[in-house]
Design an enzyme around this catalytic site. Sequence first.
Site, PDB file in Angstrom:
ATOM      1  N   SER A  97       0.800  -1.221   0.000  1.00  0.00           N
ATOM      2  CA  SER A  97       0.000   0.000   0.000  1.00  0.00           C
ATOM      3  C   SER A  97       0.837   1.277   0.000  1.00  0.00           C
ATOM      4  O   SER A  97       1.568   1.535  -0.937  1.00  0.00           O
ATOM      5  CB  SER A  97      -0.952  -0.042   1.194  1.00  0.00           C
ATOM      6  OG  SER A  97      -1.814   1.054   1.197  1.00  0.00           O
ATOM      7  N   ASP A 241      -1.904   6.267  -3.576  1.00  0.00           N
ATOM      8  CA  ASP A 241      -0.842   5.567  -2.853  1.00  0.00           C
ATOM      9  C   ASP A 241      -0.344   4.418  -3.745  1.00  0.00           C
ATOM     10  O   ASP A 241      -0.751   4.300  -4.909  1.00  0.00           O
ATOM     11  CB  ASP A 241      -1.329   5.079  -1.479  1.00  0.00           C
ATOM     12  CG  ASP A 241      -2.402   4.010  -1.585  1.00  0.00           C
ATOM     13  OD1 ASP A 241      -3.112   3.993  -2.611  1.00  0.00           O
ATOM     14  OD2 ASP A 241      -2.533   3.182  -0.670  1.00  0.00           O
ATOM     15  N   ASP A 243      -0.907   1.283  -4.071  1.00  0.00           N
ATOM     16  CA  ASP A 243      -1.828   0.313  -4.677  1.00  0.00           C
ATOM     17  C   ASP A 243      -3.130   0.966  -5.121  1.00  0.00           C
ATOM     18  O   ASP A 243      -4.103   0.274  -5.452  1.00  0.00           O
ATOM     19  CB  ASP A 243      -2.077  -0.888  -3.756  1.00  0.00           C
ATOM     20  CG  ASP A 243      -2.787  -0.504  -2.473  1.00  0.00           C
ATOM     21  OD1 ASP A 243      -2.732   0.677  -2.083  1.00  0.00           O
ATOM     22  OD2 ASP A 243      -3.397  -1.391  -1.857  1.00  0.00           O
TER      23      ASP A 243
HETATM   24 MG    MG Z   1      -3.421   1.439  -0.186  1.00  0.00          MG
END
Ligand code: MG
Length: 457
Positions: A97, A241, A243
């Site tokens: 992430s 971010d 992902d």
């Molecule tokens: Mg994320």
Amino acid sequence: MGRLFGTDGVRGIINEELTPQQALLLGMAIGTFFGPGTKILVGRDIRAGGYMLKSAVIAGLLSTGVKVYDGDLAPTPALQYTIKTQDFDGGVIITASHNPPQYNGIKVVASDGIEIPRDKELVIEEIYFEQRFKPVSWKLLLEDAKPYPYVNDLYVKGVVEKVDKDLIKSRGFRIVIDPANSVGALTSPKIARELGVKVYTINGHLDPAFPGRYPEPVPEHLVETTRVVKALNADLGVAHDGDADRAIIIDEKGRVQWGDRTATILARYLAEKHPELPRKVYTAVSSSTVIEEVLKPYGIEVVWLKVGSVDISRTMQKNSDALCGFEENGGFMYPPHQLVRDGGMTLALLLELLASEKRKLSEIYDELPSYYMIKTKIPMKRDQALKVVERVKEYFKNYRQITIDGVKVIAEDFWLLVRPSGTEPLLRIMLEAKTREKAEELLSTVKKLAEEVLSGK
Ligand code: MG
């Protein structure tokens, strides 16, 4: 027994805290959990070691007779949407992430596209630590993992069809997209193009070194991005971010707007545009009470939950009465699409909102009440942090309190949240007040209560 899963999957520095050996065994444990013959979609973000971890997880899954489909590079919400809509039994996503570049991680998704609940994680942990894997006979090992190169297209189509394409197209917007050199680059520019928006990207090429900026979309990492938004005179900027389940919006003046402010204007817009949708907004206690203040006149109720996105998703699913859900860090959830954080959907909805207004984005944000915010932490043990929480409760006993995760105190002109960190020996303090003086006065009150606990008074 040790713990494997944190608040959002297994995370660690690649090859130090998270190794391919672990990934292999975890793949075997996950495969044993889902069982032979189940269909599992696997994917990853751009991070270093992602291919390595994915390959190890796939080997583990195959050994247990699972049918593996490899979606490879895709945003987390694109993989989750595909798992939910294309009849998969579950999924495994290789991502860390928003963490710094040296991190990677593994998370498990259920057939509904949401991260598996805590009790299911415990089952997988048990299989992992007790090595109760169930490898299958060679007769069930006749098929390799199949490439599944449809994830990003399915997702882009799913997002685009949930907004008013013609309305957005009619405005001829120009926007800046900053996908942090990761997988958001594969979908957000396409979503915008399908909506007739002219796109400029910054940090738009895939690169696991993250040369443009750190993957967490917070103001200190977005200085260059905000400059580009202003220099190009764009209608807005969006930063994801690593992902792309988060979307942080930058207005045309180059100001980074925090996620709870974006969620507030989106929730109000959705309630007006879709009177058929329910009237509840789900969020964690760490979000600003601005949302309550603004949405109350529209008959929208805010439901406060513990910090953690999976809790928000699962509660929305259980109650099935959510207009939307969100985390203050930019993770916004739109139930008609899916019940998880979704950066691409957030961008599309915001474009629709802006298209329906005759104003600049900054003017819409500027209407919201403004607060002075302080966010800080004090190192201490968990039991001490819990004691401070009790003292804060007592000190502010004449105010409205929410005690689901630490204590949140809500007053007319301020709110504060004091809670033990879920992962570190820390007391977390967040507060907002109408003036800086009031905010500092509140902080010194909480600090004094904390010092009393630390000095054993
Ligand atoms: Mg994320």
